[in-house]
Design a protein around this motif. Structure first.
Motif, PDB file in Angstrom:
ATOM      1  N   PRO A 111     -15.272  -8.741  -8.930  1.00 32.88           N
ATOM      2  CA  PRO A 111     -14.080  -8.107  -9.511  1.00 32.88           C
ATOM      3  C   PRO A 111     -12.860  -8.384  -8.641  1.00 32.88           C
ATOM      4  O   PRO A 111     -12.945  -8.368  -7.411  1.00 32.88           O
ATOM      5  CB  PRO A 111     -14.438  -6.616  -9.504  1.00 32.88           C
ATOM      6  CG  PRO A 111     -15.437  -6.470  -8.405  1.00 32.88           C
ATOM      7  CD  PRO A 111     -16.220  -7.754  -8.389  1.00 32.88           C
ATOM      8  N   ILE A 113     -10.325  -6.864  -7.345  1.00 34.78           N
ATOM      9  CA  ILE A 113      -9.860  -5.491  -7.125  1.00 34.78           C
ATOM     10  C   ILE A 113      -8.452  -5.422  -6.556  1.00 34.78           C
ATOM     11  O   ILE A 113      -7.783  -4.400  -6.679  1.00 34.78           O
ATOM     12  CB  ILE A 113     -10.826  -4.721  -6.204  1.00 34.78           C
ATOM     13  CG1 ILE A 113     -10.941  -5.414  -4.843  1.00 34.78           C
ATOM     14  CG2 ILE A 113     -12.186  -4.575  -6.864  1.00 34.78           C
ATOM     15  CD1 ILE A 113     -11.734  -4.616  -3.828  1.00 34.78           C
ATOM     16  N   GLU A 117      -5.984  -3.710 -12.275  1.00 32.99           N
ATOM     17  CA  GLU A 117      -6.264  -2.283 -12.416  1.00 32.99           C
ATOM     18  C   GLU A 117      -7.372  -2.110 -13.451  1.00 32.99           C
ATOM     19  O   GLU A 117      -7.276  -2.635 -14.556  1.00 32.99           O
ATOM     20  CB  GLU A 117      -5.013  -1.537 -12.879  1.00 32.99           C
ATOM     21  CG  GLU A 117      -3.951  -1.384 -11.809  1.00 32.99           C
ATOM     22  CD  GLU A 117      -4.237  -0.198 -10.902  1.00 32.99           C
ATOM     23  OE1 GLU A 117      -5.184   0.557 -11.204  1.00 32.99           O
ATOM     24  OE2 GLU A 117      -3.528  -0.044  -9.901  1.00 32.99           O
ATOM     25  N   PRO A 118      -8.446  -1.381 -13.119  1.00 35.11           N
ATOM     26  CA  PRO A 118      -9.490  -1.143 -14.122  1.00 35.11           C
ATOM     27  C   PRO A 118      -8.937  -0.384 -15.325  1.00 35.11           C
ATOM     28  O   PRO A 118      -8.038   0.448 -15.190  1.00 35.11           O
ATOM     29  CB  PRO A 118     -10.515  -0.296 -13.357  1.00 35.11           C
ATOM     30  CG  PRO A 118     -10.222  -0.529 -11.911  1.00 35.11           C
ATOM     31  CD  PRO A 118      -8.750  -0.767 -11.836  1.00 35.11           C
ATOM     32  N   VAL A 124     -15.974  -0.622 -12.608  1.00 37.84           N
ATOM     33  CA  VAL A 124     -16.092  -1.958 -12.028  1.00 37.84           C
ATOM     34  C   VAL A 124     -17.076  -1.895 -10.870  1.00 37.84           C
ATOM     35  O   VAL A 124     -16.896  -1.119  -9.936  1.00 37.84           O
ATOM     36  CB  VAL A 124     -14.725  -2.470 -11.523  1.00 37.84           C
ATOM     37  CG1 VAL A 124     -14.883  -3.817 -10.838  1.00 37.84           C
ATOM     38  CG2 VAL A 124     -13.745  -2.566 -12.680  1.00 37.84           C
ATOM     39  N   MET A 126     -18.925  -3.559  -7.650  1.00 37.36           N
ATOM     40  CA  MET A 126     -18.796  -4.592  -6.628  1.00 37.36           C
ATOM     41  C   MET A 126     -20.191  -5.015  -6.170  1.00 37.36           C
ATOM     42  O   MET A 126     -20.952  -4.191  -5.664  1.00 37.36           O
ATOM     43  CB  MET A 126     -17.986  -4.064  -5.440  1.00 37.36           C
ATOM     44  CG  MET A 126     -16.538  -3.750  -5.782  1.00 37.36           C
ATOM     45  SD  MET A 126     -15.646  -2.989  -4.401  1.00 37.36           S
ATOM     46  CE  MET A 126     -15.690  -4.309  -3.192  1.00 37.36           C
ATOM     47  N   ILE A 195      -7.144   1.663  -3.610  1.00 44.49           N
ATOM     48  CA  ILE A 195      -7.975   1.037  -4.632  1.00 44.49           C
ATOM     49  C   ILE A 195      -9.468   1.276  -4.424  1.00 44.49           C
ATOM     50  O   ILE A 195     -10.238   1.281  -5.383  1.00 44.49           O
ATOM     51  CB  ILE A 195      -7.705  -0.481  -4.697  1.00 44.49           C
ATOM     52  CG1 ILE A 195      -7.971  -1.133  -3.338  1.00 44.49           C
ATOM     53  CG2 ILE A 195      -6.290  -0.763  -5.161  1.00 44.49           C
ATOM     54  CD1 ILE A 195      -7.856  -2.637  -3.370  1.00 44.49           C
ATOM     55  N   LEU A 196      -9.895   1.480  -3.174  1.00 41.41           N
ATOM     56  CA  LEU A 196     -11.322   1.668  -2.914  1.00 41.41           C
ATOM     57  C   LEU A 196     -11.765   3.109  -3.100  1.00 41.41           C
ATOM     58  O   LEU A 196     -12.950   3.417  -2.995  1.00 41.41           O
ATOM     59  CB  LEU A 196     -11.658   1.205  -1.492  1.00 41.41           C
ATOM     60  CG  LEU A 196     -11.376  -0.267  -1.213  1.00 41.41           C
ATOM     61  CD1 LEU A 196     -11.573  -0.585   0.255  1.00 41.41           C
ATOM     62  CD2 LEU A 196     -12.271  -1.153  -2.068  1.00 41.41           C
ATOM     63  N   ARG A 198     -10.953   4.792  -5.910  1.00 42.52           N
ATOM     64  CA  ARG A 198     -10.984   5.068  -7.345  1.00 42.52           C
ATOM     65  C   ARG A 198     -12.405   5.331  -7.825  1.00 42.52           C
ATOM     66  O   ARG A 198     -13.343   4.645  -7.426  1.00 42.52           O
ATOM     67  CB  ARG A 198     -10.422   3.876  -8.122  1.00 42.52           C
ATOM     68  CG  ARG A 198      -8.975   3.539  -7.789  1.00 42.52           C
ATOM     69  CD  ARG A 198      -8.618   2.212  -8.436  1.00 42.52           C
ATOM     70  NE  ARG A 198      -7.270   1.794  -8.091  1.00 42.52           N
ATOM     71  CZ  ARG A 198      -6.866   0.536  -8.123  1.00 42.52           C
ATOM     72  NH1 ARG A 198      -7.702  -0.413  -8.480  1.00 42.52           N
ATOM     73  NH2 ARG A 198      -5.625   0.222  -7.806  1.00 42.52           N
ATOM     74  N   ILE A 201     -14.393   2.291  -9.411  1.00 45.60           N
ATOM     75  CA  ILE A 201     -14.975   1.201  -8.631  1.00 45.60           C
ATOM     76  C   ILE A 201     -16.251   1.697  -7.969  1.00 45.60           C
ATOM     77  O   ILE A 201     -16.265   2.731  -7.307  1.00 45.60           O
ATOM     78  CB  ILE A 201     -13.983   0.686  -7.567  1.00 45.60           C
ATOM     79  CG1 ILE A 201     -12.805  -0.010  -8.254  1.00 45.60           C
ATOM     80  CG2 ILE A 201     -14.667  -0.270  -6.606  1.00 45.60           C
ATOM     81  CD1 ILE A 201     -11.797  -0.593  -7.302  1.00 45.60           C
ATOM     82  N   CYS A 204     -17.919   3.467  -4.384  1.00 43.23           N
ATOM     83  CA  CYS A 204     -16.710   3.923  -3.703  1.00 43.23           C
ATOM     84  C   CYS A 204     -17.040   4.179  -2.231  1.00 43.23           C
ATOM     85  O   CYS A 204     -18.111   4.676  -1.911  1.00 43.23           O
ATOM     86  CB  CYS A 204     -16.189   5.211  -4.339  1.00 43.23           C
ATOM     87  SG  CYS A 204     -15.309   4.943  -5.874  1.00 43.23           S
TER      88      CYS A 204
END
Length: 361
Positions: A111, A113, A117-118, A124, A126, A195-196, A198, A201, A204
């Protein structure tokens, strides 16, 4: 490797299992077909894609290669200055290590990232471990300017921790404490609020996820140079400091690839630690120093992950308390640790080949 790095080191052929004779024939054939070309300057030889090679890769897999082979990017139009070319070739070494260690790095397999943006309600995933080059991180835009002057090569996301990855070559890398500290701050921010963090994702990272520095260098002798470095004139080169809490080192070779797989697998590390500690006594708090176990009255440090900061603390503590210690490391790490510790520590080794046979096959 050539497309992703911009200029590939000739040494990469052997790392990919290609013999010298076949490698020479393969390179000659690619040149004759207008797919590859050699660039030689300042006694540094490298391979670059010719126009035909770029067109072929873009036609076959645009999702994978368009980021690297489009526009005025450094990988599409490499510069001729020695430092920049060396950095590109170091990137090719890193990609070869990642490939052999089974770590995801192709853009069509992960992804994006730092760019996308999801969608609302979309999750999403990883595929850890996973690597993003520093250029990919810069897709965040103005926010990535904060780490623009860092020497970081990329970010390696592993289960339970994150590695800021650097390639130091054969000597201590140029280093500016505040600049590299911002890398850690940048990652900490995105773990806790960026971003990590969210929920979309997976997995997390929680706010107290360890952020570790990982050096890749040419052979184990470079590790000794790093541990003994005082920063050089005007303190412009690396020395062990407090910018990160962990400073791991792996050599740029097959042994380093195995160590990299180990560092990216908490389960492997736990299994190896359990095996090594099974015949040892538990740590003794009366010693007043960091250690993992006790053997015949001496503190034992498990050093197979080659955390240089931890090794430095152990050596300093042994000297301060007037103690002798034990180290447990891989066989290829022993010569450097013998030089670094001298008579202060006895060293027991793990046979790398036997480790690979038992844990990786």
């Amino acid at each position: 490797m050539t497309a992703l790095s911009g200029e590939c080191s000739p040494d990469i052929l052997s790392r990919l299992g290609i013999g010298p004779s076949y490698g020479e024939k393969l390179v000659t054939k690619l040149k004759d077909e207008g797919l590859l070309k050699t660039h030689y300057k300042d006694r540094l030889r490298g391979y670059r894609l010719a126009c035909g090679g770029k067109k072929l890769l873009l036609a076959q897999n645009p999702e994978r290669f368009s980021f690297y082979l489009s526009g005025n990017t450094e990988t599409n139009h490499p510069r001729s200055g020695y430092p920049r070319r060396l950095r590109l070739q170091q990137a090719s070494h890193i990609y070869a290590m990642l490939l052999n260690a089974g770590i995801t790095f192709f853009r069509d397999e992960k992804p994006l990232i730092f760019r996308e943006e999801p969608q609302a309600g979309e999750s999403v995933r990883m595929p850890l471990p996973i690597f993003y080059h520093s250029r990919e991180v810069k897709e965040l835009g103005t926010e990535a300017v904060k780490i623009g002057n860092s020497r970081i090569m990329g970010i390696l996301f592993a289960p339970g921790c994150i590695y800021a990855l650097f390639h130091t070559g054969t000597a201590p890398i140029k280093w500016e404490y505040q600049t590299e500290l911002r890398v850690k701050t940048f990652l900490s921010h995105h773990i806790s609020r960026g971003i990590l963090s969210r929920g979309s994702i997976e997995p997390c990272y929680h706010p107290d996820t360890p952020i570790r520095l990982l050096f890749i260098g040419s052979g184990m002798d470079t590790a000794l140079k790093l541990m003994e470095s005082t920063g050089g004139f005007q303190k412009s080169y690396f020395c062990l400091d407090s910018s990160f809490d962990y400073f791991h080192y792996v050599p740029d070779d097959a042994a380093g690839e195995t160590t990299l797989r180990l560092l990216c697998s908490p389960a492997l590390q736990k299994a190896l630690r359990s095996l090594l500690l099974s015949d040892l006594e538990p740590p003794c708090p009366d010693y007043g120093l960091e250690h993992d176990a006790v053997s015949e009255g001496m503190p034992v440090l498990l050093a197979f992950d080659f955390d240089m900061l931890r090794l430095s603390r152990f050596r300093t503590a042994l000297s301060f308390h007037g103690l002798a210690g034990n180290l447990v490391c891989f066989d290829f790490q022993k010569p450097v640790l013998q030089q670094y510790f001298g008579d202060a520590a006895a060293i027991e080794t793990i046979d790398l080949y036997k480790f690979e046979r038992r844990f990786l096959h």
